[in-house]
Design a protein around this motif. Structure first.
Motif, PDB file in Angstrom:
ATOM      1  N   ALA A 445      47.626  66.203 -24.011  1.00 56.46           N
ATOM      2  CA  ALA A 445      46.959  66.024 -23.012  1.00 56.46           C
ATOM      3  C   ALA A 445      47.841  65.795 -21.504  1.00 56.46           C
ATOM      4  O   ALA A 445      48.837  64.977 -21.790  1.00 56.46           O
ATOM      5  CB  ALA A 445      45.697  65.093 -23.316  1.00 56.46           C
ATOM      6  N   THR A 446      47.592  66.184 -20.459  1.00 56.24           N
ATOM      7  CA  THR A 446      48.181  65.924 -19.347  1.00 56.24           C
ATOM      8  C   THR A 446      47.076  65.220 -18.326  1.00 56.24           C
ATOM      9  O   THR A 446      46.140  66.045 -17.949  1.00 56.24           O
ATOM     10  CB  THR A 446      48.773  67.132 -18.681  1.00 56.24           C
ATOM     11  N   PHE A 447      47.258  64.286 -17.922  1.00 59.36           N
ATOM     12  CA  PHE A 447      46.272  63.502 -16.982  1.00 59.36           C
ATOM     13  C   PHE A 447      47.203  63.574 -15.407  1.00 59.36           C
ATOM     14  O   PHE A 447      48.390  62.693 -15.611  1.00 59.36           O
ATOM     15  CB  PHE A 447      46.018  62.195 -17.298  1.00 59.36           C
ATOM     16  N   THR A 448      46.528  63.821 -14.512  1.00 63.81           N
ATOM     17  CA  THR A 448      47.185  63.828 -13.173  1.00 63.81           C
ATOM     18  C   THR A 448      46.233  63.122 -12.188  1.00 63.81           C
ATOM     19  O   THR A 448      45.325  63.453 -12.171  1.00 63.81           O
ATOM     20  CB  THR A 448      47.426  65.421 -12.832  1.00 63.81           C
ATOM     21  N   VAL A 449      46.964  62.152 -11.554  1.00 65.55           N
ATOM     22  CA  VAL A 449      46.222  61.369 -10.293  1.00 65.55           C
ATOM     23  C   VAL A 449      46.965  61.900  -9.176  1.00 65.55           C
ATOM     24  O   VAL A 449      48.112  61.512  -8.916  1.00 65.55           O
ATOM     25  CB  VAL A 449      46.385  59.973 -10.732  1.00 65.55           C
ATOM     26  N   GLU A 450      45.984  62.136  -8.192  1.00 73.30           N
ATOM     27  CA  GLU A 450      46.630  62.483  -6.666  1.00 73.30           C
ATOM     28  C   GLU A 450      46.189  61.651  -5.760  1.00 73.30           C
ATOM     29  O   GLU A 450      44.994  61.298  -5.702  1.00 73.30           O
ATOM     30  CB  GLU A 450      46.384  63.645  -6.635  1.00 73.30           C
ATOM     31  N   LEU A 451      47.100  60.835  -5.060  1.00 76.21           N
ATOM     32  CA  LEU A 451      46.909  59.945  -4.070  1.00 76.21           C
ATOM     33  C   LEU A 451      47.166  60.329  -2.718  1.00 76.21           C
ATOM     34  O   LEU A 451      48.467  61.103  -2.672  1.00 76.21           O
ATOM     35  CB  LEU A 451      47.379  58.392  -4.580  1.00 76.21           C
ATOM     36  N   ALA A 452      46.671  59.782  -1.553  1.00 73.85           N
ATOM     37  CA  ALA A 452      47.178  60.428  -0.469  1.00 73.85           C
ATOM     38  C   ALA A 452      48.553  59.651   0.074  1.00 73.85           C
ATOM     39  O   ALA A 452      48.520  58.146  -0.067  1.00 73.85           O
ATOM     40  CB  ALA A 452      46.139  59.938   0.612  1.00 73.85           C
ATOM     41  N   LYS A 453      49.665  60.271   0.315  1.00 70.64           N
ATOM     42  CA  LYS A 453      50.937  59.549   0.258  1.00 70.64           C
ATOM     43  C   LYS A 453      50.819  58.750   1.759  1.00 70.64           C
ATOM     44  O   LYS A 453      50.198  59.398   2.823  1.00 70.64           O
ATOM     45  CB  LYS A 453      51.926  60.518   0.461  1.00 70.64           C
ATOM     46  N   MET A 454      51.358  57.669   1.605  1.00 71.42           N
ATOM     47  CA  MET A 454      51.514  56.791   3.088  1.00 71.42           C
ATOM     48  C   MET A 454      52.395  57.302   4.063  1.00 71.42           C
ATOM     49  O   MET A 454      53.673  57.819   3.835  1.00 71.42           O
ATOM     50  CB  MET A 454      51.766  55.327   2.779  1.00 71.42           C
ATOM     51  N   THR A 455      52.096  57.626   5.438  1.00 63.76           N
ATOM     52  CA  THR A 455      52.915  58.051   6.353  1.00 63.76           C
ATOM     53  C   THR A 455      53.665  57.152   7.044  1.00 63.76           C
ATOM     54  O   THR A 455      52.881  56.009   7.178  1.00 63.76           O
ATOM     55  CB  THR A 455      51.917  59.249   7.324  1.00 63.76           C
ATOM     56  N   PRO A 456      54.693  57.357   7.932  1.00 65.69           N
ATOM     57  CA  PRO A 456      55.068  56.339   8.841  1.00 65.69           C
ATOM     58  C   PRO A 456      54.320  55.802  10.002  1.00 65.69           C
ATOM     59  O   PRO A 456      54.173  54.756  10.093  1.00 65.69           O
ATOM     60  CB  PRO A 456      56.366  57.207   9.434  1.00 65.69           C
ATOM     61  N   GLN A 457      53.389  56.789  10.262  1.00 67.95           N
ATOM     62  CA  GLN A 457      52.114  56.252  11.274  1.00 67.95           C
ATOM     63  C   GLN A 457      51.431  55.150  11.042  1.00 67.95           C
ATOM     64  O   GLN A 457      50.807  54.542  11.575  1.00 67.95           O
ATOM     65  CB  GLN A 457      51.508  57.717  11.931  1.00 67.95           C
ATOM     66  N   GLN A 458      51.023  55.375   9.385  1.00 64.99           N
ATOM     67  CA  GLN A 458      50.085  54.598   9.000  1.00 64.99           C
ATOM     68  C   GLN A 458      50.509  53.135   8.785  1.00 64.99           C
ATOM     69  O   GLN A 458      49.868  52.159   8.935  1.00 64.99           O
ATOM     70  CB  GLN A 458      49.542  54.982   7.847  1.00 64.99           C
TER      71      GLN A 458
END
Length: 466
Positions: A445-458
């Motif tokens: 099985a393959t579990f994938t978690v996708e998170l919003a990457k932090m940008t320099p502006q943030q």
């Protein structure tokens, strides 16, 4: 009363209330439309009568000399009318019909009075039993003995001599009165037809509203019933999970109480069993409380920058000993570039930890678990892949439910509370991220978690709260 009967009764109550409210609204709307149509037809009738009466009024006034005998004048002007107290000619000629000025003679009738209110002439088709004296009211509605309703309009007539000398209309006695009336049989028939249409439409609409109410109440009660069933299932699962260690605890304690005081070695072994079961209970209760706090957002904390590189590295190192014990190869891939996201570091740590522990739990000896961290322009992805038992497609949506196990017996032998993936999904939802699984039986099985990457502006802005 069982739950099915309770929800069915609640659905019936909801449907009845919905039907009552919608039925009332539609009834008031239909009544408003009906009254508007009736008033519009009534106003159209009165406008038509005023128009015809105005045409007759303007045609008659120039031919009304004040000094002549009214009977002789009317006989010359309107030979079609019947004169009061004289035989009536009921067969007018074509010229006489045109002289009267009324297009539909079966509906309208005409009456002329002198200035004293005495009847001078009338149409042959006037309603029976009309009084020979004038009622000066401009508008009158009455029922004739034949049961038909009539509507009348009365206007004042002045002689041509009054107009010639320039007397104002109300400064000189009038020559007489013109009274135009019509039957309301067609109006009443149309009104009854609209009443039947409204009544039949009301019952038909009420039937449709009732069916819609039952369907909509089912839609409304569906999630509630499903949530109730999930709570019942959760209660049953929690009771089952708690019963096993509690039964073992009680049995062990009972055995210790029955043992002779001098048997120290056996007592020590039993106390270790009590401790192990107690820890299992403690972990189960801790996981339940943690999952509840995540779902209810009971302790909101400010998100902070979290380095995923360090998190993956630390967790892989932490699980290496456990993987080696079970003869499982645990490896990871971390990019050289630092990847950071805004989040709760402890929760993200628990998320990845649960995924790795779940992969190790379902991977047989000799297998492998691979943890990968990578990113594109905006998304940081954490992938945990194993070579274990795999998950059937029909079960891939249920593995995130509380206490759900693909293989219950095997899972209980290898430990675990059955809440790991439920906690993982709750953490993902808390971080507005996504988690997905790809698997086939006996292919891992393959579990994938996708998170919003932090940008320099943030990093330059105030950190948001979850």
């Amino acid at each position: 009363m069982n739950s099915h009967q309770l929800f069915r009764r609640s659905r019936i109550h909801l449907a009845l209330w919905y039907a009552l409210v919608m039925g009332t609204i539609l009834s008031l709307s239909g009544l408003g439309v009906y009254r508007s149509l009736v008033r519009a037809n009534w106003a159209a009738i009165e406008r038509e009568m005023e128009s015809i009466a105005g045409t007759l009024h303007d045609s008659l006034e120039p031919m009304l000399p004040a000094s002549e005998d009214p009977i002789a004048v009317l006989r010359g002007i309107l030979p079609e009318l019947c004169l009061a107290q004289q035989p009536c000619n009921l067969q007018p000629t074509l010229i006489q019909r045109h002289t009267t000025g009324i297009s539909d003679r079966s509906i309208y009738y005409l009456r002329l009075f002198d200035h004293h209110g005495q009847l001078l002439a009338f149409s042959p088709n006037q309603p029976p039993s009309l009084p020979p004296t004038l009622d000066p009211s401009p508008w009158q509605t009455f029922h004739a003995p034949n049961g038909i309703r009539y509507h009348q309009f009365t206007t004042i007539l002045h002689s041509a001599e009054d107009q010639h000398h320039g007397h104002p209309p109300h400064s000189h006695p009038s020559w007489g009165y013109l009274q135009l009336g019509r039957t309301l049989a067609t109006f009443d028939t149309e009104t009854k037809r609209m009443q039947w249409i409204v009544l039949m439409g009301f019952f038909l609409t009420l039937l449709l509203v009732g069916c819609s109410a039952w369907w909509l109440s089912g839609l409304a009660m569906g999630p509630i019933y499903q949530s109730y069933q999930q709570q019942q299932q959760f209660t049953a699962n929690a009771a089952h999970e708690l019963r096993s260690p509690l039964a073992s605890l009680l049995a062990t304690v009972e055995a210790i109480l029955r043992m002779p005081p001098g048997d120290r070695q056996d007592i020590q072994s039993m106390l270790e069993t009590v401790e192990r079961q107690g820890r299992r209970l403690s972990h189960l209760i801790t996981d339940l409380l943690f999952l509840t706090s995540l779902e209810q957002n009971a302790s909101p904390q400010q998100f902070k920058p979290c380095c995923l590189n360090d998190l993956i590295s630390d967790l892989t190192e932490e699980f290496l000993e456990l993987a080696a014990t079970h003869h499982i190869q645990l490896t990871h891939h971390i990019p050289n570039q630092e990847l950071s996201v805004l989040g709760n570091e402890a929760q993200l740590y628990r998320l990845v930890s649960n995924l790795i522990a779940n992969a190790l739990q379902y991977t047989p000896p000799g297998g492998a678990v691979f943890v990968d961290l990578h990113a594109d322009d905006h998304i940081a992805s954490i992938t945990v892949k194993d070579t274990g038992l795999g998950i059937a497609p029909a079960e891939q949506q249920r593995i995130f439910d509380r206490f759900y196990r693909v293989d219950g017996d095997r899972s209980r032998k290898t430990g675990g509370t059955g809440l790991g993936l439920s906690i993982a999904r709750a953490i993902v939802e808390r971080h507005q991220a996504s988690i997905k699984v790809e698997s086939q039986i006996d292919q891992g099985a393959t579990f994938t978690v996708e998170l919003a990457k932090m940008t320099p502006q943030q990093s330059l802005k105030p950190l948001p709260s979850p």
